[in-house]
Scaffold this active site. Structure first.
Site, PDB file in Angstrom:
ATOM      1  N   LYS A  61       1.584 -39.180  62.812  1.00 35.54           N
ATOM      2  CA  LYS A  61       1.280 -39.711  64.140  1.00 35.54           C
ATOM      3  C   LYS A  61       2.434 -39.555  65.119  1.00 35.54           C
ATOM      4  O   LYS A  61       2.228 -39.522  66.322  1.00 35.54           O
ATOM      5  CB  LYS A  61       0.921 -41.205  64.050  1.00 35.54           C
TER       6      LYS A  61
ATOM      7  N   LYS B 128     -12.379 -40.151  63.622  1.00 35.67           N
ATOM      8  CA  LYS B 128     -12.436 -40.294  65.066  1.00 35.67           C
ATOM      9  C   LYS B 128     -11.270 -39.586  65.735  1.00 35.67           C
ATOM     10  O   LYS B 128     -11.271 -39.378  66.923  1.00 35.67           O
ATOM     11  CB  LYS B 128     -12.518 -41.764  65.478  1.00 35.67           C
TER      12      LYS B 128
ATOM     13  N   LYS C 222     -11.992 -34.263  56.792  1.00 37.15           N
ATOM     14  CA  LYS C 222     -12.846 -35.439  56.693  1.00 37.15           C
ATOM     15  C   LYS C 222     -13.344 -35.840  58.085  1.00 37.15           C
ATOM     16  O   LYS C 222     -12.690 -35.583  59.091  1.00 37.15           O
ATOM     17  CB  LYS C 222     -12.136 -36.586  55.975  1.00 37.15           C
TER      18      LYS C 222
END
Ligand code: TRP
Length: 329
Positions: free
Chosen positions: A111, A195, A192
């Site tokens: 991130k 969102k 996968k």
């Protein structure tokens, strides 16, 4: 009785991957365990977000969890920030966790990679998550593979805490979903469903209309050849659809494979779409009922927070006492 705790962030819409991979297991677990589920709004504040929609997204996700079958008679559903004791425990655990172990968190590396500015909160996110887990004396934490490292950290922190201050915290463990519950993106079946990937056509949202679901399934990537066969390496797209069909209809993958032996991709996809529409229909309907009664949702969340707080208060009394804080009169 086993205590289960898990959390989900109120960012973006709940999609089929969250539902099949996580929330459905949560629904099952409320029957066998003392289950606590949390909308983790404080975690969502570690990255830039839009405060004008934050409140409604939190509310919406709570309603979706209830619509998906979490039953306030059988489990605790609450919003993380409604029990602020978690932030006190986070601070105390910050004295236990080390910078070195937080730096090793792969989600932090992912991130923060390439970001110009990274909040201290994003770095400390796993400690807040550990506080969530440890505050509620959790035995089991059902999470996806991307979160097992964080649960391991919570476990290490609990062990270290107990070693330093005496037996105070319950040491938790992660439970991960069965392989069939890992839903892949319809457009990129090697990734996968999530969102965070920018793939609106590959992501089925739990509240999608039947028409939208059908369209997304019809345009799902299938593999070369024309055989409907479960083979995640050679046929990731078809295998993902087969697994989804099996989840939606409650059959096994092998049985689903048998049902479509010799079928054309078109026929197969139509059946998958229909199964998913029926699977999600009750959730969408319950959601609409709840949306029409916001007072009821607020009451459920207040009740959940009160029960969660009662548990948290007892844990924090132990923590304050074993860590040697001066207790106020
Ligand atoms: N970090 C988790 C995720 O993104 C959400 C989460 C926060 C959580 N606190 C938790 C999950 C405690 C399990 C237990 O999926």
């Amino acid at each position: 009785m086993t205590r289960v705790f898990s959390g989900i962030q109120p960012t973006g819409e709940m999609h089929l991957g969250n539902y099949v991979g996580a929330v459905r297991r949560w629904v099952d677990d409320q029957e066998r365990a003392e289950a606590i589920y949390c909308v983790v709004d404080l975690h969502a504040m570690t990255v830039p977000y839009d405060p004008s929609v934050f409140r409604s997204e939190t509310q919406r996700l709570a309603m979706l969890l209830l619509a998906a079958g979490l039953d306030p008679q059988r489990c605790i559903v609450f919003v993380q920030s409604h029990v602020p004791l978690v932030t006190e425990l986070t601070w105390i655990l910050n004295g236990i966790a080390t910078v070195g172990e937080l730096r090793r968190m792969t989600q932090f590396k992912d991130k923060s990679h390439g970001q110009e500015s990274v909040s201290a909160g994003l770095f400390d996110y796993p400690v807040l998550m550990a506080a969530d887990i440890l505050l509620y004396d959790t035995d089991e934490v059902p999470v996806g593979d991307d979160q097992t490292q964080h649960v391991e950290l919570a476990r290490d922190i609990a062990i270290r805490f107990n070693h330093r201050f005496g037996d105070t915290l319950v040491v938790p463990r992660a439970t991960i979903p069965p392989v069939g519950a890992r839903v892949k993106d319809l457009q990129r079946p090697e990734a996968k469903m999530s969102k965070s990937i920018d793939s609106p056509q590959g992501t089925i949202l739990v509240l999608d209309s039947p028409a939208a679901i059908t369209k997304k399934v019809r345009s799902a990537v299938t593999d070369s050849g024309s055989e409907v066969r479960f083979d995640p390496d050679e046929k990731p797209g078809v295998s993902n659809l087969l697994a989804l069909y099996a989840s939606a209809t409650g059959t096994g993958v092998a049985q689903a494979e048998g049902e479509f032996a010799g079928a054309q991709y078109g026929t197969f996809k139509a059946a998958v779409a229909e199964a998913l529409v029926e699977y999600l229909r009750p959730v969408r309907e319950r959601y609409e009922e709840l949306a029409a009664d916001p007072g009821e949702v607020a009451r459920i969340l207040a009740g959940g927070a009160a029960k969660a707080e009662a548990i948290a208060t007892v844990t924090m009394e132990r923590v304050r006492s074993s860590t040697g804080l001066l207790l106020p009169e």
